[in-house]
Design a protein around this motif. Structure first.
Motif, PDB file in Angstrom:
ATOM      1  N   TRP A 139       0.844  -1.207   0.000  1.00  9.10           N
ATOM      2  CA  TRP A 139       0.000   0.000   0.000  1.00  9.10           C
ATOM      3  C   TRP A 139       0.877   1.253   0.000  1.00  9.10           C
ATOM      4  O   TRP A 139       0.603   2.208  -0.745  1.00  9.10           O
ATOM      5  CB  TRP A 139      -0.911  -0.007   1.232  1.00  9.10           C
ATOM      6  CG  TRP A 139      -1.937   1.089   1.234  1.00  9.10           C
ATOM      7  CD1 TRP A 139      -3.228   1.013   0.773  1.00  9.10           C
ATOM      8  CD2 TRP A 139      -1.762   2.435   1.721  1.00  9.10           C
ATOM      9  NE1 TRP A 139      -3.864   2.222   0.941  1.00  9.10           N
ATOM     10  CE2 TRP A 139      -2.997   3.122   1.521  1.00  9.10           C
ATOM     11  CE3 TRP A 139      -0.713   3.121   2.302  1.00  9.10           C
ATOM     12  CZ2 TRP A 139      -3.181   4.452   1.883  1.00  9.10           C
ATOM     13  CZ3 TRP A 139      -0.883   4.454   2.656  1.00  9.10           C
ATOM     14  CH2 TRP A 139      -2.110   5.109   2.447  1.00  9.10           C
ATOM     15  N   GLN A 162      -4.355  -8.142   2.798  1.00 10.25           N
ATOM     16  CA  GLN A 162      -5.116  -7.299   3.717  1.00 10.25           C
ATOM     17  C   GLN A 162      -5.083  -5.821   3.302  1.00 10.25           C
ATOM     18  O   GLN A 162      -5.087  -4.919   4.126  1.00 10.25           O
ATOM     19  CB  GLN A 162      -4.579  -7.464   5.140  1.00 10.25           C
ATOM     20  CG  GLN A 162      -4.662  -8.895   5.657  1.00 10.25           C
ATOM     21  CD  GLN A 162      -4.148  -9.031   7.073  1.00 10.25           C
ATOM     22  OE1 GLN A 162      -4.204  -8.100   7.875  1.00 10.25           O
ATOM     23  NE2 GLN A 162      -3.629 -10.204   7.396  1.00 10.25           N
ATOM     24  N   ASP A 216      -7.303  -3.858   1.896  1.00 10.76           N
ATOM     25  CA  ASP A 216      -8.464  -3.032   2.221  1.00 10.76           C
ATOM     26  C   ASP A 216      -8.397  -2.524   3.661  1.00 10.76           C
ATOM     27  O   ASP A 216      -8.678  -1.349   3.934  1.00 10.76           O
ATOM     28  CB  ASP A 216      -9.760  -3.816   1.994  1.00 10.76           C
ATOM     29  CG  ASP A 216     -10.034  -4.070   0.517  1.00 10.76           C
ATOM     30  OD1 ASP A 216      -9.642  -3.226  -0.312  1.00 10.76           O
ATOM     31  OD2 ASP A 216     -10.623  -5.117   0.186  1.00 10.76           O
ATOM     32  N   ALA A 217      -8.018  -3.399   4.588  1.00  9.85           N
ATOM     33  CA  ALA A 217      -7.897  -2.993   5.989  1.00  9.85           C
ATOM     34  C   ALA A 217      -6.773  -1.985   6.164  1.00  9.85           C
ATOM     35  O   ALA A 217      -6.917  -0.989   6.901  1.00  9.85           O
ATOM     36  CB  ALA A 217      -7.649  -4.218   6.867  1.00  9.85           C
ATOM     37  N   ASN A 239      -5.656   0.060   3.883  1.00  8.56           N
ATOM     38  CA  ASN A 239      -6.102   1.309   3.263  1.00  8.56           C
ATOM     39  C   ASN A 239      -6.895   2.153   4.258  1.00  8.56           C
ATOM     40  O   ASN A 239      -6.675   3.369   4.385  1.00  8.56           O
ATOM     41  CB  ASN A 239      -6.955   0.991   2.031  1.00  8.56           C
ATOM     42  CG  ASN A 239      -7.424   2.233   1.301  1.00  8.56           C
ATOM     43  OD1 ASN A 239      -6.698   3.214   1.174  1.00  8.56           O
ATOM     44  ND2 ASN A 239      -8.662   2.201   0.821  1.00  8.56           N
ATOM     45  N   LYS A 240      -7.778   1.529   4.973  1.00  2.00           N
ATOM     46  CA  LYS A 240      -8.582   2.248   5.968  1.00  2.00           C
ATOM     47  C   LYS A 240      -7.713   2.787   7.101  1.00  2.00           C
ATOM     48  O   LYS A 240      -7.831   3.957   7.496  1.00  2.00           O
ATOM     49  CB  LYS A 240      -9.658   1.322   6.522  1.00  2.00           C
ATOM     50  CG  LYS A 240     -10.544   1.965   7.573  1.00  2.00           C
ATOM     51  CD  LYS A 240     -11.602   0.989   8.077  1.00  2.00           C
ATOM     52  CE  LYS A 240     -12.474   1.621   9.157  1.00  2.00           C
ATOM     53  NZ  LYS A 240     -13.493   0.664   9.671  1.00  2.00           N
ATOM     54  N   ASP A 241      -6.820   1.940   7.620  1.00  4.50           N
ATOM     55  CA  ASP A 241      -6.004   2.332   8.775  1.00  4.50           C
ATOM     56  C   ASP A 241      -4.988   3.410   8.412  1.00  4.50           C
ATOM     57  O   ASP A 241      -4.839   4.412   9.128  1.00  4.50           O
ATOM     58  CB  ASP A 241      -5.277   1.107   9.336  1.00  4.50           C
ATOM     59  CG  ASP A 241      -6.237   0.079   9.917  1.00  4.50           C
ATOM     60  OD1 ASP A 241      -7.407   0.430  10.169  1.00  4.50           O
ATOM     61  OD2 ASP A 241      -5.822  -1.088  10.104  1.00  4.50           O
ATOM     62  N   SER A 275      -4.920   5.467   5.791  1.00  2.17           N
ATOM     63  CA  SER A 275      -5.518   6.722   5.335  1.00  2.17           C
ATOM     64  C   SER A 275      -5.891   7.610   6.512  1.00  2.17           C
ATOM     65  O   SER A 275      -5.838   8.847   6.408  1.00  2.17           O
ATOM     66  CB  SER A 275      -6.758   6.435   4.478  1.00  2.17           C
ATOM     67  OG  SER A 275      -6.399   5.792   3.273  1.00  2.17           O
ATOM     68  N   ALA A 276      -6.237   6.983   7.630  1.00  2.00           N
ATOM     69  CA  ALA A 276      -6.585   7.753   8.826  1.00  2.00           C
ATOM     70  C   ALA A 276      -5.354   8.367   9.482  1.00  2.00           C
ATOM     71  O   ALA A 276      -5.437   9.432  10.111  1.00  2.00           O
ATOM     72  CB  ALA A 276      -7.319   6.855   9.824  1.00  2.00           C
ATOM     73  N   SER A 316      -7.368   6.731  -2.688  1.00  2.00           N
ATOM     74  CA  SER A 316      -6.629   5.509  -2.352  1.00  2.00           C
ATOM     75  C   SER A 316      -7.413   4.242  -2.665  1.00  2.00           C
ATOM     76  O   SER A 316      -6.825   3.174  -2.887  1.00  2.00           O
ATOM     77  CB  SER A 316      -6.225   5.514  -0.874  1.00  2.00           C
ATOM     78  OG  SER A 316      -7.372   5.520  -0.032  1.00  2.00           O
ATOM     79  N   ASP A 317      -8.748   4.327  -2.710  1.00  2.00           N
ATOM     80  CA  ASP A 317      -9.543   3.153  -3.080  1.00  2.00           C
ATOM     81  C   ASP A 317      -9.199   2.681  -4.485  1.00  2.00           C
ATOM     82  O   ASP A 317      -9.257   1.476  -4.778  1.00  2.00           O
ATOM     83  CB  ASP A 317     -11.035   3.473  -3.004  1.00  2.00           C
ATOM     84  CG  ASP A 317     -11.543   3.622  -1.578  1.00  2.00           C
ATOM     85  OD1 ASP A 317     -10.779   3.283  -0.647  1.00  2.00           O
ATOM     86  OD2 ASP A 317     -12.684   4.084  -1.398  1.00  2.00           O
ATOM     87  N   THR A 323      -5.793   0.890  -4.338  1.00  2.00           N
ATOM     88  CA  THR A 323      -5.953  -0.321  -3.532  1.00  2.00           C
ATOM     89  C   THR A 323      -6.661  -1.405  -4.334  1.00  2.00           C
ATOM     90  O   THR A 323      -6.250  -2.574  -4.318  1.00  2.00           O
ATOM     91  CB  THR A 323      -6.743  -0.007  -2.246  1.00  2.00           C
ATOM     92  OG1 THR A 323      -6.019   0.957  -1.477  1.00  2.00           O
ATOM     93  CG2 THR A 323      -6.945  -1.257  -1.410  1.00  2.00           C
TER      94      THR A 323
END
Length: 265
Positions: free
Chosen positions: A130, A194, A196-197, A199-201, A203-204, A250-251, A254
């Motif tokens: 990522w 992993q 997708d997970a 990407n969420k973490d 990006s925050a 980022s989606d 990803t």
């Protein structure tokens, strides 16, 4: 204001030890006035100052995300080094690099990461893939992993090939939202289950304020090397906006990385 953790020390190079003839930039092992050894990246190398900017941004974003990255420092090089070096190629490089360069703390005894020897867990593999999609890092392949094993831990090095949009600075808005097609050659892609997970973490974590702090680390002299102060400020803003737009989309990269991984199966 830059947080303490996002400040870089400045050292003076006192001894040029040996060239590290790897790739086209020809870094060197050098000693600084803090008595530490560094891998010195030269502003006068073929890839120029933009490679140092990519190294700085890429390395500090990786560090902010929790990766192990050798300490980066600004390294001042005195003009005297070019006078005493017998090798003409190295002498020219030193003369062209007088002033502020970039250096990484030398990890003595580290060995090159070998995917056939060391298995990276799927979460860490996903994190690295990522990161490299975000930074458009083309230089993490099986042929050249740019990762080291040091004290049984994985370290990331050499981010000078990241952000390749800046070598032209054209259509950067379009480049910012494109998927990273070269992810198909990433050495860890097959283990990156992993994304997708991650990407969420991640990006925050990479907030606009943090991106601004990292971009602000770029020395004005590097940005103004080929233009005016106003043009330098404009370039700094482009780096910030490129990263923010890339994070905002980022989606896209990803999903492209997930699709590339599926194609390997």
């Amino acid at each position: 204001m830059i947080d303490k953790e996002h400040q870089l020390r400045t050292v003076n190079v006192i001894r040029y030890i040996t060239p590290l003839r790897e790739g086209g930039s020809m870094p060197a092992l050098a000693e600084a006035d803090d008595e530490f050894l560094y891998v010195l990246k030269f502003r006068g190398a073929g890839q120029g100052i933009k490679a140092l900017i990519a190294e700085l941004i890429g390395g500090e974003i990786a560090r902010a995300l929790g990766f192990r990255v050798p300490e980066l420092v600004f390294a001042n090089l005195d003009e005297a080094f070019g006078r005493t070096e017998p090798d003409e190629e190295i002498q020219d490089l030193l003369k062209a690099s007088v002033g502020m360069n970039l250096a990484l703390h030398y990890l003595s005894g580290a060995i090159t990461f070998d995917p056939l020897v060391t298995v990276v867990d799927e979460r860490l593999a996903s994190e690295i893939v990522w990161l490299d999609c975000l930074l458009t890092n083309m230089d993490r392949t099986a042929r050249n992993t740019n990762m080291l094993m040091w004290h049984k831990e994985l370290w990331l090095i050499d981010h000078g090939a990241c952000l390749y949009f800046h070598h032209a600075m054209q259509n950067w808005e379009e480049q910012a939202i494109k998927p990273f097609s070269l992810v198909k050659d990433h050495v860890l892609l097959s283990r990156a289950t992993q994304l997708d997970a991650v990407n969420k973490d991640f990006s925050a974590v990479l907030t606009p304020a943090l991106i601004q702090q990292i971009v602000d680390l770029i020395p004005d002299a590097w940005l103004a090397a080929e233009g005016t102060a106003a043009e330098a400020a404009q370039q700094r803003n482009i780096y910030k906006e490129f990263l923010l737009r890339r994070l905002g989309s980022s989606d896209i990269f990803t999903k492209a990385a997930n699709d590339a991984r599926q194609a390997l199966i």
